[in-house]
Design a protein around this motif. Sequence first.
Motif, mmCIF file in Angstrom:
data_model
loop_
_atom_site.group_PDB
_atom_site.id
_atom_site.type_symbol
_atom_site.label_atom_id
_atom_site.label_comp_id
_atom_site.label_asym_id
_atom_site.label_seq_id
_atom_site.Cartn_x
_atom_site.Cartn_y
_atom_site.Cartn_z
ATOM 1 N N LYS A 224 42.352 0.827 1.431
ATOM 2 C CA LYS A 224 40.916 0.819 1.145
ATOM 3 C C LYS A 224 40.142 1.152 2.425
ATOM 4 C CE LYS A 224 41.380 -2.819 -2.357
ATOM 5 N NZ LYS A 224 41.004 -4.210 -2.718
ATOM 6 N N THR A 225 39.081 1.910 2.276
ATOM 7 C CA THR A 225 38.231 2.232 3.421
ATOM 8 C C THR A 225 36.770 2.048 3.021
ATOM 9 O OG1 THR A 225 37.993 4.582 2.831
ATOM 10 C CG2 THR A 225 39.866 3.977 4.224
ATOM 11 N N PHE A 233 35.834 0.869 8.338
ATOM 12 C CA PHE A 233 36.738 -0.247 8.092
ATOM 13 C C PHE A 233 37.922 0.268 7.267
ATOM 14 C CE2 PHE A 233 32.758 -2.193 9.105
ATOM 15 C CZ PHE A 233 33.086 -3.375 9.771
ATOM 16 N N GLU A 235 41.698 -0.959 5.625
ATOM 17 C CA GLU A 235 42.627 -2.062 5.350
ATOM 18 C C GLU A 235 43.700 -1.599 4.367
ATOM 19 O OE1 GLU A 235 41.055 -4.935 2.032
ATOM 20 O OE2 GLU A 235 39.491 -4.758 3.585
ATOM 21 N N HIS A 237 48.027 -2.797 2.796
ATOM 22 C CA HIS A 237 49.206 -3.657 2.818
ATOM 23 C C HIS A 237 50.403 -2.833 3.306
ATOM 24 C CE1 HIS A 237 47.555 -6.661 -0.409
ATOM 25 N NE2 HIS A 237 46.655 -6.313 0.500
ATOM 26 N N CYS A 253 52.224 -2.753 13.567
ATOM 27 C CA CYS A 253 50.789 -2.854 13.283
ATOM 28 C C CYS A 253 49.957 -2.378 14.466
ATOM 29 C CB CYS A 253 50.417 -4.297 12.935
ATOM 30 S SG CYS A 253 51.070 -4.877 11.354
ATOM 31 N N GLU A 257 47.312 0.699 14.464
ATOM 32 C CA GLU A 257 45.907 0.424 14.806
ATOM 33 C C GLU A 257 45.441 1.297 15.967
ATOM 34 O OE1 GLU A 257 45.190 -3.702 15.512
ATOM 35 O OE2 GLU A 257 46.069 -4.324 13.606
ATOM 36 N N ARG A 268 37.774 -0.338 12.487
ATOM 37 C CA ARG A 268 38.206 -1.728 12.370
ATOM 38 C C ARG A 268 39.360 -1.758 11.360
ATOM 39 N NH1 ARG A 268 32.832 -4.254 13.112
ATOM 40 N NH2 ARG A 268 31.737 -2.808 14.502
ATOM 41 N N VAL A 269 40.542 -2.101 11.818
ATOM 42 C CA VAL A 269 41.740 -1.989 10.987
ATOM 43 C C VAL A 269 42.288 -3.377 10.662
ATOM 44 C CG1 VAL A 269 44.032 -0.968 10.787
ATOM 45 C CG2 VAL A 269 42.271 0.193 12.146
ATOM 46 N N SER A 270 42.562 -3.610 9.375
ATOM 47 C CA SER A 270 43.179 -4.861 8.924
ATOM 48 C C SER A 270 44.452 -4.515 8.138
ATOM 49 C CB SER A 270 42.226 -5.657 8.022
ATOM 50 O OG SER A 270 41.055 -6.016 8.721
ATOM 51 N N ILE A 271 45.595 -5.104 8.562
ATOM 52 C CA ILE A 271 46.883 -4.810 7.918
ATOM 53 C C ILE A 271 47.486 -6.108 7.413
ATOM 54 C CG2 ILE A 271 49.156 -3.751 8.206
ATOM 55 C CD1 ILE A 271 48.037 -2.227 10.597
ATOM 56 N N HIS A 272 47.826 -6.139 6.134
ATOM 57 C CA HIS A 272 48.482 -7.302 5.521
ATOM 58 C C HIS A 272 49.965 -6.972 5.380
ATOM 59 C CE1 HIS A 272 48.996 -10.871 3.077
ATOM 60 N NE2 HIS A 272 49.590 -10.143 2.138
#
Length: 287
Positions: A224-225, A233, A235, A237, A253, A257, A268-272
């Motif tokens: 998703k962006t 942003f 993010e 998985h 990760c 990033e 801004r990167v978020s990785i699950h």
Amino acid sequence: MASVAVAVIVLAIKYAAYRMTGSVALFSDALESIVNVVAGLIALWAVTLSYKPADSDHPFGHTKAEYLSAVIEGVLIVLAALLILREAWQAYLVPRAMEEPLIGIAINAAATTINAVWATYLIRQGAARRSPALAADGRHIMADVVTSVGVIGGLLIATSTGWTILDPLMAALVALNILREGYLVVMSSLSGLMDRAIDPEEEATVRDIISSHADGALEVHDLKTRLAGRAIFIEFHMVVPETMTVGIAHEICDRIEDALQVAFDGARVSIHVEPEGEAKQTGVPVL
């Protein structure tokens, strides 16, 4: 600040052209320049605010302030168009001949040239800096350039033919074009306020970067962006083997990033991270 200064100079030149000729079309052009000055001041405030660092009340930063600026600018554009339509209607009811038309048109043409150069610069800077405020200001000024060219052409015809009715008609066309531009500015800004995704071409780049820097991972899914002014942003998985240590997963990760932040300044990167049992067939395989 430079945009405000240019808008003030262009306003003074266009108002001088109106005073010299008494043309309602040139008056409408000058009135739009007043909007440019106000819009420039609002954009200056918004850009300044958007650069404030994140704080406890705004942990994701202040970059969306630029969208607010663009919305306000769109509303001002619409108000200016309505005022111009009012002046055009009055001039239509009571036509009047222009005074010193050629000199006034030449002065207006000089102001239009300044606007064209500055609008091109603002649009390019808005794209390069991912700034909705600068881009909206540039598009608005470019719309002013287009209408100014139309006004100049119409007034030249009116001067050569003596058809005074062309003066209020050109002013009305200016107003309609401004209304269209105001609508586009507002809709574009509202789209940004509702967390619009990045362009498909940019998303393809994101996917390529993830795939080329995720050696050791099995799959990426739920990418998703969203845009927030100039900030991006990202993010998703990431599925890794169950036997992989937390330390190695963390290294993957970090690698992803860093690559994304190089390609997209300020991303801004978020990785699950998930175990391999969470893999999905619809995910993006990591090669």
